[in-house]
Design an enzyme around this catalytic site. Structure first.
Site, mmCIF file in Angstrom:
data_model
loop_
_atom_site.group_PDB
_atom_site.id
_atom_site.type_symbol
_atom_site.label_atom_id
_atom_site.label_comp_id
_atom_site.label_asym_id
_atom_site.label_seq_id
_atom_site.Cartn_x
_atom_site.Cartn_y
_atom_site.Cartn_z
ATOM 1 N N PHE A 1 0.822 -1.186 0.050
ATOM 2 C CA PHE A 1 -0.051 -0.019 0.009
ATOM 3 C C PHE A 1 0.814 1.343 0.176
ATOM 4 C CE2 PHE A 1 -4.110 -1.901 1.462
ATOM 5 C CZ PHE A 1 -3.507 -3.139 2.218
ATOM 6 N N ASP A 2 0.478 2.311 -0.917
ATOM 7 C CA ASP A 2 1.035 3.332 -0.492
ATOM 8 C C ASP A 2 0.261 3.923 0.542
ATOM 9 O OD1 ASP A 2 0.065 6.499 -2.005
ATOM 10 O OD2 ASP A 2 1.841 6.261 -0.897
ATOM 11 N N GLY A 3 1.083 5.087 1.234
ATOM 12 C CA GLY A 3 0.459 5.669 2.561
ATOM 13 C C GLY A 3 -0.623 6.859 2.270
ATOM 14 N N PHE B 1 -1.140 -0.933 -4.333
ATOM 15 C CA PHE B 1 -2.315 0.228 -4.449
ATOM 16 C C PHE B 1 -1.525 1.673 -4.180
ATOM 17 C CE2 PHE B 1 -6.000 -2.289 -4.084
ATOM 18 C CZ PHE B 1 -5.604 -3.322 -3.066
ATOM 19 N N ASP C 1 -2.167 6.112 -5.193
ATOM 20 C CA ASP C 1 -3.157 7.019 -5.537
ATOM 21 C C ASP C 1 -2.589 7.768 -7.152
ATOM 22 O OD1 ASP C 1 -2.740 10.331 -4.241
ATOM 23 O OD2 ASP C 1 -1.377 8.348 -3.913
#
Lengths: 367, 284
Positions: free
Chosen positions: A205-207, A322, A324
């Protein structure tokens, strides 16, 4: 954002219990070794579209170039109906989810806290036979599906108590996120495809704007990185607000703890990664403290301090990553990582740090 | 004994060619209305209203495409009401401009006979018991789905959903249910239901084929509630064999059906034997 499971006031108890008994009766009478799908409220439900599960590039071309009638005619031809489709971009993820499920069933034979994979497609029902044939061919545990015949699947995502929705259609994914459902747009990785683990599910995951809200991302974009670092240090002890994928990480953590409870921490078939542009020295602390305040663990936190994510992901080899920002998605893809875009927050208005000119929105036919 | 009254305001269909559908008057007009002697104002709309409107849309589209079309819906209103209410029912139908071809007034005990003698292709009611009784007597019947929010149900498109668990199950599977406590009567009920649904499915298939894949005023669907995906695939193929290519398909495999049904909002729900058990309270 969606909780683990939304409450379902419309459900009535007696009718469903009878259904459940009949379902059990049906599968018992088959005397089959196939495990029964869990009740949706107990499971972590992942909805995948047909184009993420299977490679339907050829078919999509026919649909786009020749229209829906020709597409249906093609799909329904006897010779094609029995042809298994090729695996799609979400296929490795689905296999990994199935692996986790078998391990969970070994340790907790009566538990329904499992992954439940639902095929969610706005294809016409007639394509269903081909899709089911393909699912049978690969022996995937996908028992539930929803073919909406052209209508938007968004309402159905809620009706199936979906925890995560994966599709190739960015519009649908955006709509899902707006409705509070964790969702991401999947992209086929580039020519280079990395060998993935078949014993451990790895999710990266991105943060910011994925696990966390885009509140700090906004500062970085609008006021620059220096201001961002300053701000994050000042607010280090204030937890960030949650982002669209937080609940999914939470669901993964819940399943991980079931392995820890049985002394399987070293052999846990789920591993999670935080891959963030934040730096360990400064802004990273706030990220970790936020996770801790949520009671969430992440196995590995990788602070890149702005360095490209691609090379690191190439080493991690997650079944899904993931982020954004399309910039990072592209970087990941180039080096063979399966990347999923989360169209949320301020990052959608920028590309490589530059504000994108927003074109006039065309009125499109909503499918 | 029944009394059939033709509706002078509606062009009579060729009953031999049409899809004759009998609808209970309690579904079309709200039966909870106070019985005031001599009252003349139109009856209040019932649960089947959007269904009636949707049927009209289908008929209109069919006639637009072919003014000589005979495969149209032909609605008979079936009423067990007292004689004093008869004229009020007819007047209400006229008031709302409902496409009702004939009114059939009879006693409750004679309803089944009336349905049989009028070559009804489908009897619709919001009452599960009535549907059950009709099916047991070999009259094809289906449930008029009562939506949680009547205003939500579409009037622009007729939605028909078929329950597929029995359609898609093999003989062997159905036999196996005996060991699980299903009685012989219930199992026979499943077989009867499957038989009666076939004729209606064939008609729906034919009607559906009049329209293209998109923009059809008739939308058909399949739902399997407790079976595996292969039963669903089998049901899709069976329906296809009968000439019905459904638009939507849902395989629940034991997941609750109310959330899905509340979203799909079918007008007609062709149930299989399973739904006729007491446990079926998910509808109202």
């Amino acid at each position: 954002m969606s909780e683990i499971k939304p409450t379902n006031p419309a459900a009535t108890h007696t009718g469903e219990e009878k259904d459940w008994a009949a379902s059990k009766a049906c599968s018992d009478s088959l005397k089959t070794k196939k495990p029964k799908p869990p009740k949706p409220q107990n499971a972590v439900t992942i909805a995948v579209s047909s184009r993420t599960l299977f490679n339907m590039v050829e078919e999509r071309k026919i649909y786009e170039e020749e229209g829906v009638e020709k597409y249906m005619a093609y799909m329904n031809q006897q010779k094609h109906e029995n042809e298994p489709l090729m695996p799609g971009v979400a296929f490795p993820l689905v296999k990994a989810l199935m692996t986790v499920n078998s391990r969970l069933r070994q340790l907790y034979p009566d538990s329904e806290e499992l992954f439940d994979i639902v095929l969610m497609t706005n294809n016409h029902a007639q394509v269903g036979v081909r899709l089911i044939n393909s699912i049978n061919h690969y022996d995937l545990t996908i028992e539930r599906f929803c073919m909406t015949g052209g209508q938007s699947p968004i309402g159905y995502l809620k009706a199936y108590m979906t925890n995560l929705y994966l599709s190739k259609d960015g519009e649908k994914v955006t709509e899902a996120i707006e409705e509070g459902i964790a969702a991401a747009t999947m992209f086929t990785s580039g020519d280079v495809e990395n060998q993935l683990s078949d014993t451990q599910l790895k999710v990266a995951f991105d943060g910011d704007a994925v696990l966390f809200s885009d509140e700090s991302e906004i500062i970085a974009k609008q006021r620059g990185l220096d201001k961002f670092f300053e701000h994050e240090q000042e607010f280090e002890n204030i937890p960030l607000k949650k982002g669209p994928l937080k609940c999914f990480l939470e669901a993964l953590g819940k399943l991980q703890r079931k392995f820890y409870a049985k002394n399987e921490r070293m052999n846990c078939p789920i591993r999670t990664y935080l891959v963030t542009a934040r730096s360990a020295a400064s802004s990273g602390a706030r990220a970790l403290k936020t996770l801790r305040s949520w009671g969430l663990e992440i196995d590995e936190a990788l602070f890149l301090a702005g360095a490209p994510k691609g090379p690191l992901l190439q080493i991690i080899r997650p079944h899904i990553f993931f982020d954004d920002q399309m910039f990072h998605i592209e970087g990941a893809k180039e080096l063979g990582t399966i990347a999923a875009h989360v169209p949320y927050g301020i990052g959608q208005k920028y590309h490589k740090g530059e504000l994108i000119e927003q074109p006039d929105k065309d009125v499109k036919d909503k499918k | 004994m029944d009394s059939m009254v033709r509706n002078p305001d509606v062009k009579q269909r060729d009953a031999a060619q049409a899809v004759v559908v009998a609808v209970s008057s309690d579904a079309i007009f709200d039966p909870e209305v106070e019985q005031v002697h001599g009252a003349t104002e139109p009856l209040r709309k019932g649960d089947a209203f959007s269904f009636m409107k949707a049927i009209q849309v289908v008929n209109e589209r069919l006639l637009t495409m072919n003014s000589d079309e005979t495969l149209l819906f032909d609605v008979i209103l079936l009423s067990n009401d007292s004689e004093e209410k008869h004229s009020r029912i007819i007047a209400s139908a006229k008031h709302y401009g409902l496409d009702i071809g004939r009114f059939c007034f009879c006693n409750k005990e004679d309803s089944i006979e009336s349905l049989q003698s009028n070559n009804v292709k489908l009897f619709l009611s919001t009452d599960t018991n009535d549907v059950c009784k009709a099916l047991q007597k070999g009259v094809p019947a289906a449930l008029l789905y009562r939506p949680t929010d009547p205003h939500h149900q579409t009037e622009d498109q007729l939605k028909v959903v078929f329950s597929g668990d029995v359609i898609g199950s093999s003989e062997e599977m159905l036999h196996g249910l005996r060991e699980q406590g299903f009685t012989e009567t219930q199992l026979q009920g499943f077989k009867t239901a499957k038989g009666s649904v076939k004729e209606f499915a064939v008609l729906m298939g034919e009607m559906r084929r009049r329209f293209g894949l998109e923009g059809s005023p008739l939308c058909t669907g399949l739902m399997t509630v407790w079976s595996s995906r292969n039963v669903c695939a089998s049901a899709l193929k069976t329906l296809r064999g009968w000439g019905l290519l459904v638009d939507e398909a849902f395989c629940l495999a034991g997941a609750p059906r109310s959330p899905i049904l509340n979203l799909v909002q079918p007008h007609i729900l062709c149930l299989d034997g399973l739904y006729h058990m007491e446990g079926f309270t998910g509808m109202s």
